[in-house]
Write a protein that holds these residues in place. Structure first.
Motif, mmCIF file in Angstrom:
data_model
loop_
_atom_site.group_PDB
_atom_site.id
_atom_site.type_symbol
_atom_site.label_atom_id
_atom_site.label_comp_id
_atom_site.label_asym_id
_atom_site.label_seq_id
_atom_site.Cartn_x
_atom_site.Cartn_y
_atom_site.Cartn_z
ATOM 1 N N PRO A 28 61.783 51.223 24.787
ATOM 2 C CA PRO A 28 60.623 50.125 24.672
ATOM 3 C C PRO A 28 60.918 48.609 25.340
ATOM 4 O O PRO A 28 59.799 48.104 25.523
ATOM 5 N N GLU A 29 62.175 48.645 25.354
ATOM 6 C CA GLU A 29 62.340 46.901 26.127
ATOM 7 C C GLU A 29 61.884 46.784 27.455
ATOM 8 O O GLU A 29 61.495 45.722 27.986
ATOM 9 N N ARG A 30 61.644 48.139 28.037
ATOM 10 C CA ARG A 30 60.978 48.113 29.691
ATOM 11 C C ARG A 30 59.592 48.388 29.643
ATOM 12 O O ARG A 30 59.491 49.614 29.263
ATOM 13 N N GLU A 31 58.763 47.283 30.142
ATOM 14 C CA GLU A 31 57.266 47.543 29.852
ATOM 15 C C GLU A 31 56.467 47.884 31.146
ATOM 16 O O GLU A 31 55.485 48.104 31.065
ATOM 17 N N ASN A 32 57.119 47.376 32.148
ATOM 18 C CA ASN A 32 56.640 47.501 33.274
ATOM 19 C C ASN A 32 57.534 47.839 34.452
ATOM 20 O O ASN A 32 58.605 47.597 34.387
ATOM 21 N N VAL A 33 57.127 47.934 35.793
ATOM 22 C CA VAL A 33 57.894 48.413 36.975
ATOM 23 C C VAL A 33 58.482 47.277 37.609
ATOM 24 O O VAL A 33 59.327 47.352 38.828
ATOM 25 N N LEU A 34 58.107 46.228 37.111
ATOM 26 C CA LEU A 34 58.361 44.905 37.977
ATOM 27 C C LEU A 34 60.135 44.808 38.052
ATOM 28 O O LEU A 34 60.801 44.919 37.232
ATOM 29 N N GLU A 35 60.600 44.597 39.095
ATOM 30 C CA GLU A 35 62.070 44.302 39.428
ATOM 31 C C GLU A 35 62.492 42.821 38.543
ATOM 32 O O GLU A 35 61.476 41.765 38.658
ATOM 33 N N VAL A 36 63.677 42.624 38.185
ATOM 34 C CA VAL A 36 64.010 41.277 37.864
ATOM 35 C C VAL A 36 63.420 40.149 39.029
ATOM 36 O O VAL A 36 63.969 40.416 40.288
ATOM 37 N N GLY A 37 62.821 38.987 38.533
ATOM 38 C CA GLY A 37 62.462 38.153 39.378
ATOM 39 C C GLY A 37 61.346 38.491 40.358
ATOM 40 O O GLY A 37 60.906 37.589 41.256
ATOM 41 N N GLU A 38 60.839 39.571 40.257
ATOM 42 C CA GLU A 38 59.533 39.984 41.064
ATOM 43 C C GLU A 38 58.469 39.190 40.725
ATOM 44 O O GLU A 38 58.050 39.289 39.418
ATOM 45 N N LEU A 39 57.650 38.533 41.619
ATOM 46 C CA LEU A 39 56.401 37.533 41.261
ATOM 47 C C LEU A 39 55.359 38.411 41.570
ATOM 48 O O LEU A 39 55.199 38.834 42.560
ATOM 49 N N ILE A 40 54.426 38.286 40.539
ATOM 50 C CA ILE A 40 52.973 38.822 40.736
ATOM 51 C C ILE A 40 52.183 37.839 41.739
ATOM 52 O O ILE A 40 52.201 36.589 41.247
ATOM 53 N N THR A 41 51.797 37.986 42.777
ATOM 54 C CA THR A 41 51.112 37.053 43.866
ATOM 55 C C THR A 41 49.462 37.123 43.321
ATOM 56 O O THR A 41 49.004 36.280 43.740
ATOM 57 N N HIS A 42 49.061 38.541 43.678
ATOM 58 C CA HIS A 42 47.635 38.932 43.577
ATOM 59 C C HIS A 42 47.331 40.075 42.938
ATOM 60 O O HIS A 42 48.045 41.045 42.660
ATOM 61 N N VAL A 43 45.946 40.076 42.519
ATOM 62 C CA VAL A 43 45.471 41.194 42.123
ATOM 63 C C VAL A 43 44.503 41.784 42.852
ATOM 64 O O VAL A 43 43.697 40.888 43.385
ATOM 65 N N ILE A 44 44.351 43.118 43.366
ATOM 66 C CA ILE A 44 43.313 43.441 44.415
ATOM 67 C C ILE A 44 42.439 44.391 43.371
ATOM 68 O O ILE A 44 42.816 45.479 42.942
ATOM 69 N N LEU A 45 41.403 44.154 43.698
ATOM 70 C CA LEU A 45 40.192 45.186 43.187
ATOM 71 C C LEU A 45 39.364 45.765 44.212
ATOM 72 O O LEU A 45 38.874 45.127 45.238
ATOM 73 N N PRO A 46 39.511 47.106 44.457
ATOM 74 C CA PRO A 46 38.563 47.921 45.418
ATOM 75 C C PRO A 46 37.047 47.778 44.995
ATOM 76 O O PRO A 46 36.638 47.141 44.095
ATOM 77 N N PRO A 47 36.148 48.013 46.066
ATOM 78 C CA PRO A 47 34.817 47.999 45.881
ATOM 79 C C PRO A 47 34.596 48.721 44.445
ATOM 80 O O PRO A 47 35.224 49.645 44.113
ATOM 81 N N VAL A 48 33.601 48.053 43.922
ATOM 82 C CA VAL A 48 33.007 48.713 42.453
ATOM 83 C C VAL A 48 32.181 49.823 42.753
ATOM 84 O O VAL A 48 31.299 49.662 43.459
ATOM 85 N N PRO A 49 32.153 51.109 42.152
ATOM 86 C CA PRO A 49 31.203 52.008 42.309
ATOM 87 C C PRO A 49 29.998 51.693 41.411
ATOM 88 O O PRO A 49 30.001 50.782 40.711
ATOM 89 N N ALA A 50 28.992 52.092 41.865
ATOM 90 C CA ALA A 50 27.763 51.980 41.016
ATOM 91 C C ALA A 50 27.611 52.251 39.734
ATOM 92 O O ALA A 50 28.392 53.399 39.271
ATOM 93 N N GLY A 51 26.842 51.720 38.977
ATOM 94 C CA GLY A 51 26.823 52.222 37.576
ATOM 95 C C GLY A 51 26.350 50.822 36.611
ATOM 96 O O GLY A 51 26.741 49.842 37.122
ATOM 97 N N GLN A 52 26.486 51.159 35.438
ATOM 98 C CA GLN A 52 26.422 50.090 34.538
ATOM 99 C C GLN A 52 27.764 49.840 33.803
ATOM 100 O O GLN A 52 28.593 50.666 33.573
ATOM 101 N N HIS A 53 27.794 48.444 33.673
ATOM 102 C CA HIS A 53 29.207 47.932 33.111
ATOM 103 C C HIS A 53 28.974 47.539 31.777
ATOM 104 O O HIS A 53 27.989 47.031 31.253
ATOM 105 N N ALA A 54 29.933 47.747 30.948
ATOM 106 C CA ALA A 54 30.237 47.274 29.556
ATOM 107 C C ALA A 54 31.926 47.044 28.917
ATOM 108 O O ALA A 54 32.557 47.859 29.481
ATOM 109 N N TYR A 55 31.657 45.961 28.270
ATOM 110 C CA TYR A 55 33.172 46.012 27.547
ATOM 111 C C TYR A 55 32.835 45.939 26.069
ATOM 112 O O TYR A 55 32.162 44.927 25.710
#
Ligand SMILES: Cc1cc2nc3c(=O)[nH]c(=O)nc-3n(C[C@H](O)[C@H](O)[C@H](O)COP(=O)(O)OP(=O)(O)OC[C@H]3O[C@@H](n4cnc5c(N)ncnc54)[C@H](O)[C@@H]3O)c2cc1C
Ligand code: SF4
Length: 344
Positions: free
Chosen positions: A215-242
């Motif tokens: 459980p101490e490992r939470e994601n696949v990032l390597e030591v020192g790996e920096l997240i620079t961006h998040v990419i979203l693909p085009p969104v499909p048609a539809g109603q949105h809700a959260y």
């Protein structure tokens, strides 16, 4: 708080080098069980500083990435969005393209934390915030996530907020982010920069790890790996809700939440993207459920089958048993509203 060295990175190329040059060799080799003993990036600091004050994170060096020029939201050639890791949660929620095309993301962001926190919290930091398990925040408790092998008191203790899906005998901690749930539904990927200067793209579906034996490992990032961006693909048609069910109307983490993008008519669901928060050890998505919902005419029976499938492996640990029935009800209400064209 323990003493630490402080450095400010001016460019995304410089940040991993700064972190690497101020960490112990053991840490860089990934030998150290608790990675918090090495260097850490600090973005908005809204999670990391709390953990440092409690001495749950004890980095020897902080690399401040808050001034990196990663604050833009741009359209991609494919018609999606490229979001800088330092875009604040407030700016992302208010961005015209996000509000217009990715309403589910804007709503999820606005359902999280408070206005003040969202003004500081960054896109990268939100994805990497730590669990809200009470025992994780208590330096005197055992906790496998903090001290591997020390035990998991939450399993038989206070676990009202904890996960019911993806848990292991070593950890039942829930993933706390709202934003990541919407991004999971939107098929987001993260772009990163590693210590050796290379870049890679990781889909969010492959980013988080199940606790299993580690459980101490939470994601696949390597030591020192920096997240620079998040990419979203085009969104499909539809109603949105959260939809977020929580103990009070604001400033509370989800008991159960669902991010939904659903294209439906009265008699048929044409496409469904559904991701869940509060119930999983990671932002939870089950594509078999989505396929089932599109496979036959919409009906209460079909919705019940979908809930059965989603919750097939769900396991409560006592205080959080109610989440199984609550998740079912939230799912059924979202699907019913979508078929009436009333999802919001
Ligand atoms: C009282 C309170 C209530 C909250 N309620 C909610 C809620 O309802 N819903 C919700 O979703 N969140 C909630 N939050 C959490 C909040 O959203 C997070 O603390 C915030 O998003 C973290 O972002 P940050 O930029 O401040 O991260 P930081 O605290 O700066 O960093 C968090 C972690 O990410 C790492 N990191 C940061 N950026 C990067 C990067 N680019 N690359 C690699 N590593 C990086 C840091 O090293 C650190 O380990 C709440 C927080 C508080 C304090
Ligand atoms: S649920 Fe996970 S984070 Fe909480 S005490 Fe158990 S091991 Fe630690």
């Amino acid at each position: 708080m323990k003493t630490f060295a402080y450095f400010r990175a001016e460019t995304a190329d410089q940040a991993p080098h700064l972190l690497a040059s101020h960490a112990s060799p053991d840490y860089l080799d990934g030998q150290q069980a608790n990675a918090s003993q090495g260097g850490k990036y600090i973005a908005g600091g809204t999670n990391l500083l709390d953990l440092m004050k409690l001495q749950i994170e004890t980095p020897i060096a902080l690399v401040d990435i808050s001034r990196l020029p990663l604050t833009d939201v741009e359209e991609t050639a494919e018609g999606g969005l490229k979001i800088g890791a330092m875009v604040t949660n407030s700016d992302l929620a208010a961005h015209p393209l996000v509000r217009e095309r990715y309403a589910v993301l804007s709503r999820a962001l606005l359902a999280g934390a408070s206005g003040q926190l969202r003004n500081k919290a960054s896109t990268g930091g939100n994805l990497l915030q730590r669990t809200r398990c009470y025992y994780f925040y208590s330096p005197t408790s055992p906790c496998n996530k903090r001290i591997p092998g020390s035990g998991c008191p939450a399993r038989e203790g206070r676990n009202r907020m904890h996960a019911i899906l993806g848990i292991s005998e070593h950890c039942i901690a829930q993933h706390p982010s709202d934003m990541a749930v919407a991004m999971q539904a939107l098929d987001a990927s993260v772009e990163t920069r590693r210590i050796d200067g290379s870049s890679r793209r990781i889909t969010l579906a492959d980013f988080y790890l199940l606790p299993e034996d580690h459980p101490e490992r939470e994601n696949v990032l390597e030591v020192g790996e920096l997240i620079t961006h998040v990419i979203l693909p085009p969104v499909p048609a539809g109603q949105h809700a959260y939809r977020k069910v929580r103990d009070r109307a604001s400033y509370a983490f989800a008991l159960v939440s669902v991010a939904a993008v659903i294209d439906a008519t009265a008699g048929q669901i044409n496409s469904a993207r559904l991701a869940f928060g509060g119930i999983g050890v990671m932002p939870w998505r089950n594509r078999e459920v989505e396929q089932l919902l599109c496979s036959q005419p919409a009906s209460p029976q079909l919705f019940n089958q979908a809930a059965e499938l989603l919750l097939k492996d769900a396991r409560g640990s006592g205080d959080n048993n109610f989440k199984i029935a609550l998740t079912r009800r939230v799912l059924l209400s979202v699907l019913t509203d979508a078929c009436k064209g009333e999802l919001q």
